[in-house]
Design a protein around this motif. Structure first.
Motif, PDB file in Angstrom:
ATOM      1  N   ILE A  11      29.006  44.029  54.793  1.00  0.00           N
ATOM      2  CA  ILE A  11      30.187  43.309  54.312  1.00  0.00           C
ATOM      3  C   ILE A  11      30.157  43.341  52.784  1.00  0.00           C
ATOM      4  N   ALA A  12      31.122  44.017  52.185  1.00  0.00           N
ATOM      5  CA  ALA A  12      31.128  44.182  50.735  1.00  0.00           C
ATOM      6  C   ALA A  12      31.402  42.860  50.038  1.00  0.00           C
ATOM      7  N   PRO A  13      30.912  42.726  48.795  1.00  0.00           N
ATOM      8  CA  PRO A  13      31.192  41.496  48.029  1.00  0.00           C
ATOM      9  C   PRO A  13      32.687  41.360  47.757  1.00  0.00           C
ATOM     10  N   ALA A  14      33.145  40.136  47.583  1.00  0.00           N
ATOM     11  CA  ALA A  14      34.546  39.911  47.227  1.00  0.00           C
ATOM     12  C   ALA A  14      34.805  40.491  45.841  1.00  0.00           C
ATOM     13  N   PRO A  15      35.949  41.145  45.623  1.00  0.00           N
ATOM     14  CA  PRO A  15      36.224  41.760  44.312  1.00  0.00           C
ATOM     15  C   PRO A  15      36.360  40.707  43.212  1.00  0.00           C
ATOM     16  N   THR A  16      35.924  41.086  42.013  1.00  0.00           N
ATOM     17  CA  THR A  16      36.058  40.195  40.862  1.00  0.00           C
ATOM     18  C   THR A  16      37.500  40.239  40.348  1.00  0.00           C
ATOM     19  N   GLU A  17      37.815  39.340  39.427  1.00  0.00           N
ATOM     20  CA  GLU A  17      39.161  39.334  38.835  1.00  0.00           C
ATOM     21  C   GLU A  17      39.447  40.645  38.110  1.00  0.00           C
ATOM     22  N   GLU A  18      38.410  41.188  37.436  1.00  0.00           N
ATOM     23  CA  GLU A  18      38.582  42.462  36.735  1.00  0.00           C
ATOM     24  C   GLU A  18      38.863  43.582  37.721  1.00  0.00           C
ATOM     25  N   GLU A  19      38.147  43.586  38.862  1.00  0.00           N
ATOM     26  CA  GLU A  19      38.364  44.622  39.875  1.00  0.00           C
ATOM     27  C   GLU A  19      39.754  44.494  40.498  1.00  0.00           C
ATOM     28  N   LEU A  20      40.180  43.260  40.746  1.00  0.00           N
ATOM     29  CA  LEU A  20      41.520  43.048  41.291  1.00  0.00           C
ATOM     30  C   LEU A  20      42.589  43.528  40.319  1.00  0.00           C
TER      31      LEU A  20
END
Length: 221
Positions: A65-74
Motif C-alpha cells: 500500500i503506497a504512502p499517501a501523496p504529499t501536497e507537492e506530489e498532488l
C-alpha cells in the motif's frame, strides 16, 4: 429450539475456524512515527498515510500500500494533468485548423473577407449617423428660430431633438464595440496564421490588410 444436524453444525464451526485463521494470518508491516519497522495484525490510522505492506502467514509481502501523496506530489500531478489536457486541446485545434486552411494564405484571405465585411457595416453605420445629424441640425434650427422669436419650444420638438441625439450615441457605441470586435478577430487570425506557418512549414505571401484598389502589388511576391 430445534438443534442443527450434526453435519451442518460441524460445517458452521469449520467455516468459523477458517475465517478466524485467515484473519489471524494476515499481518502488516509498517514504520511508526519514529521510523521503526513494526509488524502487527493491525495498522494504526496515523501510519496508513506512510504506507504499509500486507504479509501472508509465511511473512511474505503479498501487497504494498503506497504512502499517501504529499501536497507537492498532488500539485505536480495536477500540473501534469493540466499540461496533458492542454496538449490534447492543442492537437484538436491544430487538426481543425488544417482541415479549414491548407496554407497560411488561405487564412489571410479569410481574414481579409471578414475585415471587409466589418468595414462595410461600419461605413453603413457612419452613414446613418450623417443622416441623423442632418435631421438633428434641422430640428435644432427650428428650436433656435422659436427661441429667437420669443416663443416657447414645444415639448414634442424637444423630445425629437433628444431622441435624435440618443440615436447618434447608440450608433457610436455600436461602432466602438465593433471596432473592439474587429481587433479581437484580427488578433485571433494572426495567431492562426502564425500557427499554420509552423504546422505547414510555409510562410504567408499576402499582407493581412485587405488591399485597397490599385494596391494589390503590395502583397509579397
Amino acid at each position: 429450539m430445534r438443534h442443527l444436524p450434526r453435519l451442518a453444525l460441524a460445517a458452521v464451526i469449520l467455516a468459523s475456524l477458517v475465517s478466524t485463521s485467515a484473519t489471524a494470518s494476515t499481518m502488516y508491516r509498517y514504520k511508526d512515527s519514529n521510523g521503526r519497522m513494526v509488524i502487527s495484525n493491525t495498522v494504526p490510522s496515523e501510519s496508513t498515510t506512510r504506507g504499509y505492506e500486507i504479509l501472508n502467514d509465511k511473512g511474505r509481502v503479498i501487497q504494498v500500500i503506497a504512502p499517501a501523496p504529499t501536497e507537492e506530489e498532488l500539485a505536480d500531478r495536477d500540473a501534469q494533468k493540466k499540461r496533458k489536457q492542454a496538449l490534447e486541446e492543442q492537437r484538436r485545434e491544430d487538426a481543425e485548423l488544417l482541415r479549414t486552411f491548407s496554407h497560411p494564405d488561405d487564412a489571410v484571405k479569410a481574414l481579409r473577407r471578414k475585415l471587409q465585411e466589418l468595414e462595410s457595416i461600419s461605413q453603413l453605420k457612419r452613414g446613418n449617423i450623417s443622416v441623423i445629424e442632418s435631421q438633428l441640425q434641422e430640428q435644432q434650427s427650428k428650436a433656435a428660430d422659436l427661441e429667437r422669436s420669443g416663443r416657447e419650444v414645444p415639448d414634442n420638438l424637444r423630445n425629437r431633438i433628444d431622441r435624435l441625439r440618443s440615436q447618434i450615441l447608440d450608433i457610436e457605441r455600436e461602432i466602438s464595440a465593433q471596432s473592439q470586435e474587429t481587433q479581437s478577430i484580427r488578433e485571433a487570425f494572426e495567431d492562426k496564421i502564425e500557427r499554420l506557418e509552423k504546422l505547414t512549414g510555409q510562410e504567408r505571401t499576402l499582407e493581412l490588410n485587405p488591399p485597397t484598389p490599385g494596391s494589390e502589388a503590395s502583397d509579397k511576391p
